[in-house]
Design an enzyme around this catalytic site. Structure first.
Site, PDB file in Angstrom:
ATOM      1  N   GLU A 143       0.831  -1.205   0.000  1.00 39.67           N
ATOM      2  CA  GLU A 143       0.000   0.000   0.000  1.00 39.67           C
ATOM      3  C   GLU A 143       0.863   1.253   0.000  1.00 39.67           C
ATOM      4  OE1 GLU A 143      -0.196  -2.634   1.923  1.00 39.67           O
ATOM      5  OE2 GLU A 143      -2.259  -3.106   2.498  1.00 39.67           O
ATOM      6  N   CYS A 192      -2.367  -2.776   6.984  1.00 39.93           N
ATOM      7  CA  CYS A 192      -1.799  -2.675   8.326  1.00 39.93           C
ATOM      8  C   CYS A 192      -1.991  -1.255   8.868  1.00 39.93           C
ATOM      9  CB  CYS A 192      -0.318  -3.059   8.315  1.00 39.93           C
ATOM     10  SG  CYS A 192       0.789  -1.741   7.780  1.00 39.93           S
TER      11      CYS A 192
HETATM   12  N1  THU Z   1       2.203  -6.397   4.040  1.00 44.49           N
HETATM   13  C1  THU Z   1       1.721  -5.518   3.129  1.00 44.49           C
HETATM   14  O1  THU Z   1       2.313  -5.335   2.050  1.00 44.49           O
HETATM   15  N2  THU Z   1       0.603  -4.844   3.430  1.00 44.49           N
HETATM   16  C2  THU Z   1      -0.089  -4.953   4.593  1.00 44.49           C
HETATM   17  O2  THU Z   1      -1.065  -4.246   4.795  1.00 44.49           O
HETATM   18  C3  THU Z   1       0.317  -5.953   5.583  1.00 44.49           C
HETATM   19  C4  THU Z   1       1.586  -6.650   5.326  1.00 44.49           C
HETATM   20  C5  THU Z   1       3.442  -7.123   3.732  1.00 44.49           C
HETATM   21  C6  THU Z   1       4.616  -6.717   4.565  1.00 44.49           C
HETATM   22  C7  THU Z   1       5.458  -7.966   4.503  1.00 44.49           C
HETATM   23  O3  THU Z   1       6.254  -7.921   3.326  1.00 44.49           O
HETATM   24  C8  THU Z   1       4.469  -9.086   4.370  1.00 44.49           C
HETATM   25  O4  THU Z   1       3.253  -8.493   3.957  1.00 44.49           O
HETATM   26  C9  THU Z   1       4.207  -9.870   5.644  1.00 44.49           C
HETATM   27  O5  THU Z   1       3.929  -9.035   6.705  1.00 44.49           O
END
Ligand code: THU
Length: 142
Positions: free
Chosen positions: A62, A94
């Site tokens: 994001e 997140c």
């Molecule tokens: N991740 C995202 O790209 N977006 C989110 O909203 C949550 C987590 C990614 C970060 C990391 O590379 C992987 O997902 C596991 O946490």
């Protein structure tokens, strides 16, 4: 709801998030994420998660989508889409990424998608109650 029922621009937004997920660089988590933002001029920017051997430097999909858009001079976001590979529940962004979206539009519509091409639409402000935004810095202080 099925993504095929969305208007064409929103379908394109979701497709961008799903497609960019193929570029996810996630050798540590093996958890692919794609995201995209729709700008008020109709343009779409997409980003994937990019991890690092120094784990704390991992950047979410994001935020990469937002940074790409802002870097191209676009910051009026009306909608965003998020795609991951989880089959069960829809997953929201997140907390850090919620805050990054909030910098630009607390009313942004988020299209959370699943691999079966269904979606759930949520509004950021419902995911981030009592948000701290740029306006907060303008409020009366002691
Ligand atoms: N991740 C995202 O790209 N977006 C989110 O909203 C949550 C987590 C990614 C970060 C990391 O590379 C992987 O997902 C596991 O946490």
């Amino acid at each position: 709801m099925e993504i095929s029922t969305l208007d064409p621009k929103l379908q394109a937004l979701v497709k961008a998030a799903v497609d960019v997920k193929n570029n996810a660089y996630c050798p540590y988590s093996n958890f692919r994420v794609g995201a995209s933002v729709l700008c008020s001029d109709g343009s779409i920017y997409a980003g994937c998660n990019v991890e690092n051997a120094s784990y704390g430097l991992c950047v979410c999909a994001e935020r990469n989508a937002v940074m790409k858009a802002v870097s191209e001079g676009k910051k009026n976001f009306t909608a965003a889409a998020v795609s991951c590979d989880i089959k069960g529940d829809f997953k929201g962004p997140c907390g850090v990424c919620r805050q990054v979206f909030a910098e630009f539009n607390l009313d942004i519509e988020l299209y959370l998608t699943k691999p079966d091409m269904t979606y759930k639409k949520v509004v950021l402000k419902d995911l981030l109650p009592m948000a701290f935004t740029p306006q907060s810095l303008e409020e009366e202080r002691i």
